[in-house]
Design a protein around this motif. Structure first.
Motif, PDB file in Angstrom:
ATOM      1  N   ASP A  90       0.789  -1.139  -0.038  1.00 16.60           N
ATOM      2  CA  ASP A  90       0.133   0.044   0.179  1.00 16.60           C
ATOM      3  C   ASP A  90       0.985   1.367  -0.079  1.00 16.60           C
ATOM      4  O   ASP A  90       0.180   2.187  -0.354  1.00 16.60           O
ATOM      5  CB  ASP A  90      -0.781  -0.111   1.203  1.00 16.60           C
ATOM      6  CG  ASP A  90      -1.633  -1.103   1.202  1.00 16.60           C
ATOM      7  OD1 ASP A  90      -2.314  -1.584   2.285  1.00 16.60           O
ATOM      8  OD2 ASP A  90      -2.011  -1.629   0.079  1.00 16.60           O
ATOM      9  N   ALA A 123       0.030   5.120  -1.573  1.00 15.37           N
ATOM     10  CA  ALA A 123       0.002   6.098  -0.282  1.00 15.37           C
ATOM     11  C   ALA A 123       0.833   7.192  -0.710  1.00 15.37           C
ATOM     12  O   ALA A 123       0.450   8.458  -0.630  1.00 15.37           O
ATOM     13  CB  ALA A 123       0.186   5.738   0.919  1.00 15.37           C
ATOM     14  N   SER A 182      -2.012  18.403  -0.434  1.00 18.75           N
ATOM     15  CA  SER A 182      -2.708  17.747   0.342  1.00 18.75           C
ATOM     16  C   SER A 182      -3.310  18.580   1.624  1.00 18.75           C
ATOM     17  O   SER A 182      -2.993  18.448   2.676  1.00 18.75           O
ATOM     18  CB  SER A 182      -2.206  16.605   0.963  1.00 18.75           C
ATOM     19  OG  SER A 182      -0.937  16.800   1.437  1.00 18.75           O
ATOM     20  N   LEU A 220      -7.760  15.352   2.496  1.00 19.46           N
ATOM     21  CA  LEU A 220      -7.291  14.389   3.002  1.00 19.46           C
ATOM     22  C   LEU A 220      -7.980  12.953   2.839  1.00 19.46           C
ATOM     23  O   LEU A 220      -7.656  12.187   2.615  1.00 19.46           O
ATOM     24  CB  LEU A 220      -6.739  14.439   4.586  1.00 19.46           C
ATOM     25  CG  LEU A 220      -6.023  13.651   5.338  1.00 19.46           C
ATOM     26  CD1 LEU A 220      -4.814  13.542   4.421  1.00 19.46           C
ATOM     27  CD2 LEU A 220      -5.841  14.023   6.749  1.00 19.46           C
ATOM     28  N   SER A 221      -9.292  13.489   3.430  1.00 22.00           N
ATOM     29  CA  SER A 221     -10.257  12.184   3.261  1.00 22.00           C
ATOM     30  C   SER A 221     -10.435  11.734   1.797  1.00 22.00           C
ATOM     31  O   SER A 221     -10.646  10.403   1.360  1.00 22.00           O
ATOM     32  CB  SER A 221     -11.639  12.590   3.600  1.00 22.00           C
ATOM     33  OG  SER A 221     -12.186  13.652   3.042  1.00 22.00           O
ATOM     34  N   ASP A 262      -7.273   9.733   0.911  1.00 25.35           N
ATOM     35  CA  ASP A 262      -7.558   8.568   1.545  1.00 25.35           C
ATOM     36  C   ASP A 262      -8.199   7.389   0.975  1.00 25.35           C
ATOM     37  O   ASP A 262      -8.107   6.283   0.683  1.00 25.35           O
ATOM     38  CB  ASP A 262      -8.077   8.624   3.094  1.00 25.35           C
ATOM     39  CG  ASP A 262      -6.909   9.035   3.854  1.00 25.35           C
ATOM     40  OD1 ASP A 262      -5.717   9.073   3.616  1.00 25.35           O
ATOM     41  OD2 ASP A 262      -7.406   9.697   4.989  1.00 25.35           O
ATOM     42  N   ALA A 290      -6.789   6.269  -2.284  1.00 30.00           N
ATOM     43  CA  ALA A 290      -5.568   5.247  -2.022  1.00 30.00           C
ATOM     44  C   ALA A 290      -6.468   4.088  -1.777  1.00 30.00           C
ATOM     45  O   ALA A 290      -5.921   2.907  -2.188  1.00 30.00           O
ATOM     46  CB  ALA A 290      -4.820   5.569  -0.868  1.00 30.00           C
ATOM     47  N   THR A 291      -7.461   4.105  -1.270  1.00 30.56           N
ATOM     48  CA  THR A 291      -8.238   2.842  -0.860  1.00 30.56           C
ATOM     49  C   THR A 291      -8.733   2.081  -2.148  1.00 30.56           C
ATOM     50  O   THR A 291      -8.567   0.778  -2.589  1.00 30.56           O
ATOM     51  CB  THR A 291      -9.415   2.998  -0.089  1.00 30.56           C
ATOM     52  OG1 THR A 291      -9.057   3.571   1.102  1.00 30.56           O
ATOM     53  CG2 THR A 291     -10.301   1.728   0.269  1.00 30.56           C
TER      54      THR A 291
END
Lengths: 303, 192
Positions: B97, B101, B109, B114-115, B118, B121-122
């Protein structure tokens, strides 16, 4: 937060793009190894055209083409076989006819010899006859040619009554008179025929007068003798009077049971028409003694 | 759709024009490196695979018939180079990961992003966990921005298969994302 497909796709499309290493480009350029090829050797296909279509479709087209070729060959062979069969049939018929002819040949030859001998004799006669006839026709042709020449000479000469001699004028007048007499006889014959036709519908009796058989007469002109120039023929039977008739009807309401009775008479020429339909020329003029009056009826020769 | 100059460059390179070959490298090496970098998960392997890809491009130039665009042709070569490499090295494990990331954190960022970073990245991590065929199709179509036809040409499959695989991939991603979101909540609730 729930993500739908569109949002997931947006996230995927905005994925970060890894930066290439700076030295990588130089390494790649240094590793370029090209081998020049001829342009004609393997041309690029920029668009899928007919050749590309053919290249892809040939596995399907090849069997079809082979099938078509086979079908064409079979058709041509079938045609040839039929032609040969017909030729064979004709030859067989000819052979049969020849065999038949050979079988009957001796009889036919004998018959033919007889026929030939008969035919040769007949032909010789015919040839001789034709030769004679040809000679006659040759003479006729020569005569006609001579007459034609004379005709041409005569036609070139001016023909005027004043130029004719007295004898020629007399001959001309005589011929004219003869022609008029023949015309008169013809009229009387037609009148007699019309009277007999009228009688068919009237118990075999003849008409009482000329006007009664107007339907059987073609024209009023035949009731006028051509030699009688001062008498005019009626234009139609509606305008017909006694003044328009030269002939005498001597047997009104008669019949052909008295064949020698005089039916009509021309007072100019002396021709008489009998009840049997015949016409005697110039009897009344030249042989009046042959006319016999009996019971107010006129007969020729006897009653 | 490939622009005509790429075709002309290939045609020139076929006849030994080195300048055209260099121009081709400039046009495609970054995209090919990014494609291989995402699949191979490290710069060194990606650079090695990129070099192998272009070596095979030069070898295959005489056989390029122009039935597909130059981009999908080169991507197809890169894809096969990668598949060969993966089979040879038996590299079937998903990537870690950290790389995604790190990539997601490369840009600015701010806190409000930020969310979102995230979440991205998920998603990228979930893509890496997909089955190989689905993953490679997603890479070519979404990451490399190839059209459906170009993706199909690169992978040597039908366009309908590409559509089917993308549909499957999206469904799988939905499931994985839902599972990822539910798991932390359950853990949190369990901790409480």
């Amino acid at each position: 937060m729930n993500l739908n497909d569109q949002e997931i796709e947006n996230v995927l499309r905005s994925a970060p793009k890894p930066k290439a290493l700076t030295a990588l480009r130089q390494q790649l350029v240094a590793q370029v190894k090209l081998t020049a090829t001829k342009k004609e050797a393997q041309p690029m296909i920029h668009s899928v055209g007919l050749s590309g279509w053919l290249r892809r479709s040939w596995p399907a087209l090849a069997p079809a083409a082979v099938s078509l070729a086979c079908a064409a060959v079979m058709v041509s062979q079938e045609v040839q076989v039929r032609a040969l069969q017909q030729s064979n049939r004709r030859l067989a018929e000819q052979r049969a006819s020849l065999q038949n002819a050979a079988r009957i040949a001796p009889e036919a030859a004998a018959q033919l010899a007889v026929d030939v001998s008969e035919a040769s004799a007949a032909e010789e006669k015919e040839i001789a006859r034709l030769k004679v006839r040809a000679g006659q026709l040759g003479g006729e042709v020569a005569r006609l040619e001579k007459m034609q020449t004379e005709n041409e000479v005569l036609s070139k000469q001016p023909v005027t009554p004043a130029g004719l001699s007295a004898e020629e004028l007399a001959a001309l007048a005589k011929a004219r008179e003869k022609a008029l007499s023949i015309n008169c006889i013809n009229n009387l014959k037609q009148i007699g025929l019309a009277a007999r036709v009228w009688g068919l519908d009237h118990k075999d009796t003849y008409p009482p007068d000329f006007l009664s058989m107007s339907n059987e007469l073609n024209t009023p002109k035949i009731l006028v003798c051509p030699a009688e120039t001062n008498r005019l023929a009626a234009a139609t039977f509606a305008k017909f009077t006694d003044e328009n008739c030269s002939y005498e009807l001597l047997a009104p309401s008669g019949s052909d049971t008295e064949p020698q009775r005089v039916l009509t008479r021309c007072p100019i020429h002396g021709h008489i028409g009998l009840c049997d339909g015949s016409v005697q020329g110039e009897v009344a003029k030249k042989h009046p003694e042959q006319l016999i009056m009996h019971d107010k009826k006129l007969y020729l020769g006897g009653y | 759709m490939e622009s005509p100059p790429a075709n002309e460059l290939v045609e020139a390179a076929r006849h030994g024009d080195t300048a055209a070959a260099v121009r081709l490298i400039e046009l495609f090496y970054e995209r090919i490196f990014a494609f291989l970098r995402r699949l191979a998960a490290n710069d060194a392997d990606a650079a090695d695979l990129t070099q192998r890809t272009f070596c095979r491009v030069w070898e295959s130039l005489p056989t390029f018939a122009g039935r597909s665009s130059v981009g999908s042709w080169i991507h197809g070569i890169a894809y096969h180079v990668y598949v060969d490499w993966r089979r040879a090295d038996r590299r079937t494990e998903p990537r870690s990961d950290e790389w995604w990331a790190a990539c997601a954190g490369d840009g600015p960022s701010p806190d409000e992003e930020l969310s979102r970073a995230d979440l991205a990245a998920t998603v990228f991590r979930s893509v890496d966990q997909l089955e190989a065929q689905l993953r490679e199709t997603v890479h070519l179509h979404y990451y490399q921005e190839l059209t459906l036809q170009e993706t199909a040409d690169a992978q040597g499959i039908a366009t309908s298969t590409v559509k089917y695989r993308l549909r499957q991939a999206l469904d799988e991603l939905q499931k994985k994302l839902n599972h990822e979101r539910m798991t932390p909540v359950a853990t949190t609730q369990g901790a409480k």
